[in-house]
Design a protein around this motif. Structure first.
Motif, PDB file in Angstrom:
ATOM      1  N   ARG C  17       0.852  -1.438   0.469  1.00  0.00           N
ATOM      2  CA  ARG C  17      -0.004   0.241  -0.312  1.00  0.00           C
ATOM      3  C   ARG C  17       1.106   1.038   0.241  1.00  0.00           C
ATOM      4  NH1 ARG C  17      -5.096  -2.378   1.542  1.00  0.00           N
ATOM      5  NH2 ARG C  17      -4.750  -4.083   2.964  1.00  0.00           N
ATOM      6  N   GLY C  18       1.981   1.381  -0.697  1.00  0.00           N
ATOM      7  CA  GLY C  18       2.617   2.266  -0.674  1.00  0.00           C
ATOM      8  C   GLY C  18       4.145   2.514   0.846  1.00  0.00           C
ATOM      9  N   ASN C  19       5.100   3.241   0.552  1.00  0.00           N
ATOM     10  CA  ASN C  19       6.089   3.137   0.935  1.00  0.00           C
ATOM     11  C   ASN C  19       5.722   3.900   2.615  1.00  0.00           C
ATOM     12  OD1 ASN C  19       8.014   1.768  -0.145  1.00  0.00           O
ATOM     13  ND2 ASN C  19       8.921   4.105  -0.880  1.00  0.00           N
ATOM     14  N   LEU C  20       5.549   3.395   3.613  1.00  0.00           N
ATOM     15  CA  LEU C  20       5.456   3.613   5.131  1.00  0.00           C
ATOM     16  C   LEU C  20       7.310   4.063   4.910  1.00  0.00           C
ATOM     17  CD1 LEU C  20       3.498   1.039   6.867  1.00  0.00           C
ATOM     18  CD2 LEU C  20       2.419   2.702   5.525  1.00  0.00           C
ATOM     19  N   LEU C  57      17.854  -4.220  11.408  1.00  0.00           N
ATOM     20  CA  LEU C  57      16.272  -4.215  10.584  1.00  0.00           C
ATOM     21  C   LEU C  57      16.040  -5.017   9.444  1.00  0.00           C
ATOM     22  CD1 LEU C  57      16.499   0.057   8.662  1.00  0.00           C
ATOM     23  CD2 LEU C  57      15.400  -1.145  10.969  1.00  0.00           C
ATOM     24  N   GLU C  58      14.989  -5.105   9.951  1.00  0.00           N
ATOM     25  CA  GLU C  58      14.627  -6.484   9.468  1.00  0.00           C
ATOM     26  C   GLU C  58      13.947  -6.322   8.781  1.00  0.00           C
ATOM     27  OE1 GLU C  58      14.004  -9.991   9.930  1.00  0.00           O
ATOM     28  OE2 GLU C  58      14.543  -9.625  11.914  1.00  0.00           O
ATOM     29  N   PRO C  59      14.420  -6.523   6.931  1.00  0.00           N
ATOM     30  CA  PRO C  59      13.470  -6.695   5.730  1.00  0.00           C
ATOM     31  C   PRO C  59      11.423  -6.029   5.901  1.00  0.00           C
ATOM     32  CG  PRO C  59      14.409  -8.415   5.342  1.00  0.00           C
ATOM     33  CD  PRO C  59      15.151  -8.055   6.750  1.00  0.00           C
ATOM     34  N   PRO C  60      10.581  -5.812   5.156  1.00  0.00           N
ATOM     35  CA  PRO C  60      11.208  -4.844   3.701  1.00  0.00           C
ATOM     36  C   PRO C  60      11.227  -3.358   4.848  1.00  0.00           C
ATOM     37  CG  PRO C  60       8.877  -5.001   4.533  1.00  0.00           C
ATOM     38  CD  PRO C  60       9.522  -6.136   5.743  1.00  0.00           C
ATOM     39  N   ASN C 278       0.497   5.313   8.421  1.00  0.00           N
ATOM     40  CA  ASN C 278       0.406   5.498   6.865  1.00  0.00           C
ATOM     41  C   ASN C 278      -0.894   6.703   7.198  1.00  0.00           C
ATOM     42  OD1 ASN C 278      -2.149   4.444   8.601  1.00  0.00           O
ATOM     43  ND2 ASN C 278      -2.662   2.347   7.128  1.00  0.00           N
ATOM     44  N   ALA C 279      -1.138   7.051   8.488  1.00  0.00           N
ATOM     45  CA  ALA C 279      -1.954   7.943   8.171  1.00  0.00           C
ATOM     46  C   ALA C 279      -1.390   9.634   9.162  1.00  0.00           C
ATOM     47  CB  ALA C 279      -3.161   7.511   9.168  1.00  0.00           C
ATOM     48  N   ILE C 280      -0.093   9.332   9.572  1.00  0.00           N
ATOM     49  CA  ILE C 280       0.624  10.327   9.891  1.00  0.00           C
ATOM     50  C   ILE C 280       0.217  11.956   9.762  1.00  0.00           C
ATOM     51  CG2 ILE C 280       3.115  11.321  10.725  1.00  0.00           C
ATOM     52  CD1 ILE C 280       4.137   8.408  10.277  1.00  0.00           C
TER      53      ILE C 280
END
Lengths: 310, 334, 327
Positions: C17-20, C57-60, C278-280
């Protein structure tokens, strides 16, 4: 309009869900699903889709027996992949045969699922003595190979019933025979999941208001343990289809007059070395394709429902 | 109904043992004895109507087991629980217990596990209403659910959603709405804010205080967080290895702790007021409740332990309005 | 030059759903031997910051901007193997659950000795002797007898001591401690914190202490960074942040913590909750919950700025008067 709105919302939610996303992202799974769908449609609508009716003695001519596939010089355009020893169109027999295979498969899976899941939920939720008894029964069952149990059940049914009655009930005997050998897996998986769920606080919350244990088991616990059970059921469907084919191949499944993939393979088997290879090859291919597709779907479902692999 | 200040819940000699031995066959083959975990080992207290009574202690002290015993999730090994004067342990059938179950409810620690993930919020909240047959028609159930959700600071439309669509704090509000749906008088709150962030914890604690005032609720509050206990409680019981070591009103317990274990706990609270007070390092760890030390269970960690503490378990006795189980206090040494 | 410098760090999670954006333009520094507390509520990005620094850091999730320098050397773009050498030798790590840091199949002494031998040229005998010494230092009684015990034979508090010994084994210059006491009982918490602080003072090790527990920060950290929605809201000496917070979020956070002996009927509360990634909200991420919000807050994002005290806060309340700030 008011009735359609929730359906539309549901469809939108499904299309947007993670499961559907992982489905679309796996071409192998999409192919397997398409193949399974082809089989199901072909089987369900066989009376309308099949080029010939293999049960209609009027159209089945012994003269047409052993016609090879169309690409052979002796082929007949009416029979795409040839005919069998009685002059039946192999393609049509496969379609009608898949009907039996799928029906037996689904029914056997549902039978063992209902039995196994019920016993598993009770076993996991009650624990103690009840659990011990059910699980020892499952252990005993697991020491006997499934096909052996199925043969045994069939043997007993044959001995206990007059021949006509047995033939009429053969399909139910097969369903029972295959279904009864599958329940311990469902019981074990369900029991494990139930033991995890029953210690969660939502179950405690239901107990605090004094609900009956049976209500808690089936309204609260059951919906939350169905994920792994569905995976098992899908994989079990492929096994059940193969088991039915095996029984029919051995001649203890559905009567020889009923076309099933196993029966067809058995018939074709005796002509394999006299050159009529198509009678056994195409049903075998169909069986392999069907079992493989269903299995791939099950594998995908297992991965999609496992949050750790996502 | 009893008047304010009268005990609503009385616990007398309550004990709960768990059999933690291995299965029979393994025990016989390995020649091991049965093992009993004395999670709660004989405690007495009373909760007065309208107050908040708290139990505090480290993990394994039995405070959650007490909570579960009172709401009927465990059967006591011995002892009695009286609710509004009626001995609940003597009520055999589900039907006989039902009227009392409606009057007491529980709020759990983990808001991610205490709501059935497959149910819509409106069904979760309405479940007690249906179980106790409190409202007749679907219309009034919907109305009552909307009212409950608004009462805990959610919107009436939230009933259509599933639990996973909410944050931890909102889920805890749903749990509270559910607990309140049967109009209970008494709520058992087992670590209700331990899984929440502090700013959300403040929201929930404030909500619980508002509801208590508005609905005249009585709380049994379980927590390991002393600052939270200090904030919410009227009276406090301190537990150690299945027993109460001190019961006092919150004011005097926190200002003037008497039992050495209570003092130890108070010393471990982080100094957020930045007074420069160092946290007292505490020697040792909580012993296993399967093999608790003889005598006073706290004696191996107690700086004031004497010979008598090693041999004889102290009784909970009254000293200046507080109940304390300590030989040192009894003998006037502390 | 500070020991650890993080500049304009940005971490993104690629989803369908896009990059967070989990961490957005975070800059911080830790001096040699300093304890920097990083505090925030769940979802603030404090653990992700720590993981980005040790390259775990764990992917993704991945670092998509900024620089991380250890003693002046860039470490955010190192190959896996060189980063692995730095982890362990120069940066140690302590996590919340000690069981995830210990291999259940080996004795603790063997794990310690292996770590020592992997990063130094100690002989097996010397490594074992050092392991016993370390276990003693972290307060495990009778270390020469306990050295061959397995992780499950220790209690939770003792296990966390073993993990501290493991992190300190080769004298790293920095330890990232992510919620090291959260899983422990209060009486054990105090022991572990004192131990960690004492050992690091002795060895001159710097600590980045990541926790949600303001109490732990208050008595351990020298400086503290408060995170909110993937950014630093306020940073300053611990005393100033705790006693005289400048950012409205920090003020609200401090007011919402029940404090022993402070008689209040109601805790001050911040309404609402931390936004999801996703809603900052645009502008200052805290503006919808902020009691002091202004028109500007919903439009323009504030960077850390001077507040007149030792703290710096990312809040327009402290914008220099009459000076328009851009960029």
């Amino acid at each position: 309009m008011a009735g359609a709105a929730p359906l539309v919302a549901l469809a939108r939610r499904a299309a947007d869900s993670d499961i559907f996303y992982s489905f679309r992202r796996s071409p192998m799974t999409v192919a397997a699903a398409a193949m399974t769908l082809v089989f199901i449609v072909g089987a369900v609508f066989a009376p309308w889709l099949a080029p010939h009716d293999p049960f209609e003695s009027v159209t089945v001519e012994l003269l047409d027996a052993f016609t090879p596939p169309v690409w052979d010089a002796r082929g007949d355009p009416r029979f795409l992949i040839g005919t069998d020893d009685q002059g039946r169109d192999v393609l049509s027999v496969i379609m009608y045969g898949s009907r039996i295979s799928l029906m037996v498969g689904f029914a056997a899976v549902i039978f063992s699922m209902v039995l196994g899941v019920s016993l598993g939920v009770v076993s996991g939720y009650a624990g103690g003595f009840t659990d011990a008894v059910i699980m020892r029964l499952a252990d005993v069952k697991l020491t006997l190979p499934g096909i052996l149990v199925a043969l045994m059940v069939d043997g007993i049914a044959r001995a206990a019933m007059p021949r006509e009655l047995h033939d009429a009930l053969a399909i139910y005997v097969v369903i029972f025979a295959i279904g009864i050998s599958g329940w311990p897996q469902y019981a074990r998986v369900t029991r494990g999941a139930t033991m995890v769920e029953k210690n969660k606080e939502y179950v405690a919350a239901a107990r605090v208001i004094g609900l009956h244990p049976v209500t808690i088991m089936f309204r609260h616990v059951l919906p939350n343990v169905m994920g792994p059970v569905l995976v098992l059921a899908t994989l079990g469907l492929a096994l059940a289809i193969i088991a039915e084919a095996t029984l029919s191949f051995l001649g203890v499944g559905v009567p020889a007059t009923t076309p099933s993939l196993g029966t067809l393979i058995r018939i074709g088997n005796s002509f394999l070395f006299s050159g009529e290879w198509w009678i056994t090859l195409f049903p075998s291919l169909a069986l392999v394709l069907l079992a493989l597709s269903v299995n791939l779907l099950g594998d995908w479902l297992r991965d999609a429902l496992n949050p750790k692999l996502r | 109904m009893a008047e304010a200040g009268q005990p609503i819940v009385e616990v007398v000699g309550l004990a709960r043992y768990f059999d933690v031995s291995k299965p029979w066959l393994a025990r016989v083959l390995q020649g091991q004895p049965r093992l009993t975990l004395k999670a709660v080992d004989g405690i007495d207290f009373a909760i007065r109507r309208g107050e908040t009574f708290s139990l505090v202690g480290e993990s394994g002290c039995g405070k959650s087991t007490v909570a579960r015993l009172i709401v009927g999730l465990h059967r006591p090994t011995r002892g009695h629980i009286r609710f509004d004067g009626v001995d609940l342990t003597a009520l055999g059938t589900r039907a006989a217990q039902a009227p009392f179950r409606r009057r007491m409810q529980m709020i759990f620690q983990d808001p991610f596990a205490s709501l059935n993930p497959r149910w819509r919020v409106r069904d979760i909240v309405a479940e007690p209403l249906r179980a106790f047959a409190l409202v007749a028609t679907g219309e009034t159930v919907a109305g009552r659910v909307a009212e409950l959700l608004t009462q805990v600071g959610l919107s009436a439309n939230d009933g259509e959603k599933y639990p996973h669509e909410f944050s931890g704090g909102q889920r805890q509000r749903i749990s509270i709405a559910r607990a309140l749906s049967g109009n209970p008088e008494f709520l058992v709150c087992d670590e209700p804010t331990s899984a929440l962030d502090v700013s959300v914890q403040a929201q929930i604690l404030n909500l619980m205080k508002d509801l208590q005032r508005r609905l005249g609720l009585t709380y049994l509050f379980i927590s390991h967080n002393l600052a939270v206990i200090d904030h919410v409680s009227d009276r406090v019981g301190v537990m150690y290895l299945g027993r109460l070591c001190e019961v006092a009103d919150a004011q005097s317990l926190f200002r003037r702790p008497r039992h050495p274990y209570t003092r130890l706990l108070l010393d471990t609270i982080p100094d957020l007021a930045m007074t420069g007070r160092a946290r007292g390092p505490v020697a040792g760890e909580v012993p296993s409740p399967i093999a608790p030390p003889p005598g006073c269970a706290f004696h191996p960690r107690c700086p004031h332990a004497g010979e008598r503490c090693r041999l004889e378990a102290p009784a909970l006795l009254e000293h200046d309005g507080a109940l304390i189980a300590c030989h040192g206090v009894e003998e006037g040494r502390l | 030059m500070a020991l650890l410098e993080v500049e304009h760090l940005r971490v993104e999670f690629e989803t369908r759903r896009g990059n967070l954006i989990a961490i957005d333009d975070v800059s911080l520094a830790i001096e040699e031997g300093e304890v920097l507390g990083v505090v925030g509520e769940s979802g603030a990005g404090k653990s992700i910051t720590g993981m980005a620094i040790i390259g775990l850091l764990e992917p993704p999730g991945r670092v998509t901007g900024g620089e991380i320098r250890l003693a002046g050397r860039r470490i955010d773009n190192l190959a896996y193997d060189s980063m692995r050498r730095i982890r362990g030798k120069e940066i140690g790590a302590i996590f919340q659950d000690p069981l995830t840091s210990l291999n259940p199949l080996y004795g603790v002494g063997r794990q310690l000795a292996e770590t020592i031998m992997a990063h130094t040229d100690a002989s097996p005998t010397a490594a074992r002797a050092r392991a016993i010494q370390l276990l003693g230092e972290v307060g495990i009684p009778a270390p020469e007898r306990r050295i061959d015990a397995y992780p499950h034979e220790f209690s939770g508090g003792m296990r966390q001591r073993v993990v501290i010994a493991l992190a300190l084994a080769v004298n790293p210059r920095l330890i990232i401690a992510d919620e090291p006491t959260t899983a422990l009982d209060v009486s054990i918490q105090a022991q572990i914190i004192q131990l960690l602080k004492g050992l690091c003072r002795e060895h001159g090790t710097a600590i980045m202490l990541i926790t949600h527990d303001m109490g732990v920060i208050a008595e351990t950290a020298d400086r503290v960074a408060v995170m909110y929605a993937g950014r630093i809201a306020e940073v300053g000496p611990v005393r100033d942040v705790v006693k005289s917070a400048k950012h409205p979020y920090t003020k609200g956070l401090m007011g919402s913590i029940p404090i022993m002996g402070r008689e209040v009927e109601r805790l001050s509360q911040i309404d609402g909750s931390m936004p999801r990634l996703n809603a900052i909200p645009t502008g200052c991420a805290f503006n919808p919950r902020c009691p002091d919000g202004m028109a500007r807050c919903g439009v323009e994002r504030p960077d850390l700025m001077a507040t007149g005290g030792p703290n710096r806060a990312a809040c327009w309340l402290y914008a220099p008067l009459g000076v328009a700030v851009h960029g």
